[in-house]
Design a protein around this motif. Sequence first.
Motif, short mmCIF file in Angstrom:
data_model
loop_
_atom_site.label_atom_id
_atom_site.label_comp_id
_atom_site.label_asym_id
_atom_site.label_seq_id
_atom_site.Cartn_x
_atom_site.Cartn_y
_atom_site.Cartn_z
N ASP A 1 0.84 -1.09 -0.05
CA ASP A 1 0.05 -0.08 -0.01
C ASP A 1 0.75 1.16 0.06
O ASP A 1 0.54 2.39 -0.54
N ALA A 2 1.99 1.19 0.75
CA ALA A 2 2.78 2.45 0.71
C ALA A 2 3.78 2.46 -0.37
O ALA A 2 4.73 3.34 -0.46
N LEU A 3 4.05 1.56 -1.42
CA LEU A 3 4.78 1.68 -2.63
C LEU A 3 4.36 2.04 -3.96
O LEU A 3 3.24 2.00 -4.15
N LEU A 4 5.26 2.61 -4.70
CA LEU A 4 5.13 3.01 -5.96
C LEU A 4 5.16 1.78 -6.99
O LEU A 4 5.88 1.10 -6.92
N GLY A 5 4.13 2.05 -8.18
CA GLY A 5 4.13 1.14 -9.05
C GLY A 5 4.05 -0.69 -8.83
O GLY A 5 2.98 -0.74 -8.22
N GLY A 6 4.87 -1.19 -9.00
CA GLY A 6 4.78 -2.69 -8.51
C GLY A 6 5.88 -3.49 -8.70
O GLY A 6 7.19 -3.02 -9.46
N LEU A 7 5.93 -4.89 -8.32
CA LEU A 7 6.97 -5.73 -8.26
C LEU A 7 6.23 -6.99 -9.15
O LEU A 7 5.49 -7.45 -8.70
N ALA A 8 7.08 -7.38 -10.15
CA ALA A 8 6.83 -8.76 -10.64
C ALA A 8 8.02 -9.72 -10.63
O ALA A 8 9.29 -9.23 -10.56
N VAL A 9 7.60 -10.84 -10.44
CA VAL A 9 8.65 -12.08 -10.24
C VAL A 9 8.38 -13.08 -11.31
O VAL A 9 7.31 -13.48 -11.40
N LEU A 10 9.41 -13.22 -11.93
CA LEU A 10 9.05 -14.10 -13.29
C LEU A 10 9.97 -15.38 -12.85
O LEU A 10 10.89 -15.43 -12.60
N LEU A 11 9.29 -16.64 -12.88
CA LEU A 11 9.80 -17.83 -12.46
C LEU A 11 9.97 -18.49 -13.72
O LEU A 11 8.73 -19.19 -14.09
N ASP A 12 10.87 -18.66 -14.74
CA ASP A 12 11.19 -18.96 -16.02
C ASP A 12 11.42 -20.73 -16.16
O ASP A 12 12.46 -20.85 -15.50
N ALA A 13 10.64 -21.54 -16.75
CA ALA A 13 10.86 -22.78 -16.74
C ALA A 13 11.27 -23.08 -18.25
O ALA A 13 11.30 -24.28 -18.51
N ASP A 14 11.67 -22.38 -18.87
CA ASP A 14 11.97 -22.49 -20.25
C ASP A 14 13.38 -21.53 -20.86
O ASP A 14 13.32 -21.03 -21.99
N GLU A 15 14.56 -21.53 -20.03
CA GLU A 15 15.36 -20.59 -20.07
C GLU A 15 16.56 -21.48 -20.49
O GLU A 15 17.27 -21.30 -21.47
N HIS A 16 16.91 -23.02 -20.00
CA HIS A 16 18.05 -23.51 -20.33
C HIS A 16 18.05 -24.09 -21.69
O HIS A 16 18.91 -24.70 -22.36
N THR A 17 16.81 -24.37 -22.32
CA THR A 17 16.70 -24.86 -23.62
C THR A 17 17.25 -23.75 -24.75
O THR A 17 17.26 -23.99 -25.83
N GLY A 18 17.49 -22.42 -24.14
CA GLY A 18 17.97 -21.46 -25.06
C GLY A 18 16.95 -20.76 -25.63
O GLY A 18 17.30 -19.61 -26.62
N ARG A 19 15.58 -21.28 -25.53
CA ARG A 19 14.52 -20.55 -26.00
C ARG A 19 13.97 -19.16 -25.35
O ARG A 19 13.41 -18.21 -25.86
#
Length: 388
Positions: free
Chosen positions: A131-149
Amino acid sequence: MTWDPGLASVVDLAGELIRHPSRGGIDDHGPVLAVLERWLDVRGLPYRRLPDGSRRPVALLVEIEGGRPGPWWALDACVDTAPYGDEAAWSFPPDAGDVVDGRLRGRGAADSKLAAALFCHLAAEVRGLADALLGGLAVLLDADEHTGRFGGARAYLADPDAARPAGVMIGYPGLDEVVVGGRGLWRGGIAVHGTPGHSGSRRAAVGAVSRAARLVRLLDAATLPGVSGDFPLPPKLTVTYCHGGEGFSLVPDLCEVGVDLRTTPDFAARDAESLVRAAVAELDTLLPGPRPTAVTEVAAWPPYRLREDQQPGAALLGAARAEGLRVRAKTAGPSNIGNLLAAEGIPATAGFGLPYEGLHGVDERVHLADLPVVYAVYRRAVLGLLRA
């Protein structure tokens, strides 16, 4: 800083993620995403699945909206991993997920399941302050990184419902450096042709493999510029594969060559492609084939380097120093998701985390003694950005 007992939950979650194998292109990543979904559900954190083009979920996106308008910032960690390699060479099971002698053990401990667990806990803390913060925070948990894609990152950037981040901090490991840049790349596949025939024939025929060998020598002899300007690394060329021929009695008519060029601001993708095409033209002049040698671009990413005062690098470096760490800004030789983000105009850091061993090798593990300070650094950096 003393150990916070609450951080034991970070280690518990990371260990459970390690015990669910998620090797890129090998294992089904559904189970590891399910572990995260259960953890997020229990804590009531808002998240959603991000699909790829075939509607297969490739990431989870946690979104914590602040109480006042402002820019969004993102934390990114991959939850798929490199393969195990030779499992007989490991001194413990690759999916151990346990703690021995103060080290969390198993594939993904360093890259990057511990970071994923840490970022989930940080999101839970930020939600309580939202409530006291500006904008927002996203957390991306990527399950397709080590494929190189980099499927999770691409799905995030393509999602029309996701707020575009002002910057991203990627949770690769390493305590002494904050990665604020990386060389770009240009990758190409080259089709080298030869005249087919029988290897025992009286008729002379230049095979594709012989022509490809000449091309490799031309590429290896190519002159590349050195370090110039403010970018600290030079370009680099590597021939990464050479495939052709079958058996012994056939003169091969096709040989495929792969070339990887690491680029810099003063030696960009167009320069890399021009160098390769010049070598190909020289080959076709010196040792003509039945068809022109063909070059196909496979991938191209720009190099990038954040300015010293540019966010989110400045926030992460400042937070590390405020927590008593001696860190330096580093430009990495390999490319990373930061390059993908740079191509989209999004600044990113690509590494600050725990000390580690065996990254992509045998006996991967991270040293947990520094977990409190790493958590404190990311907490300070994130809250500083959300309160700015």
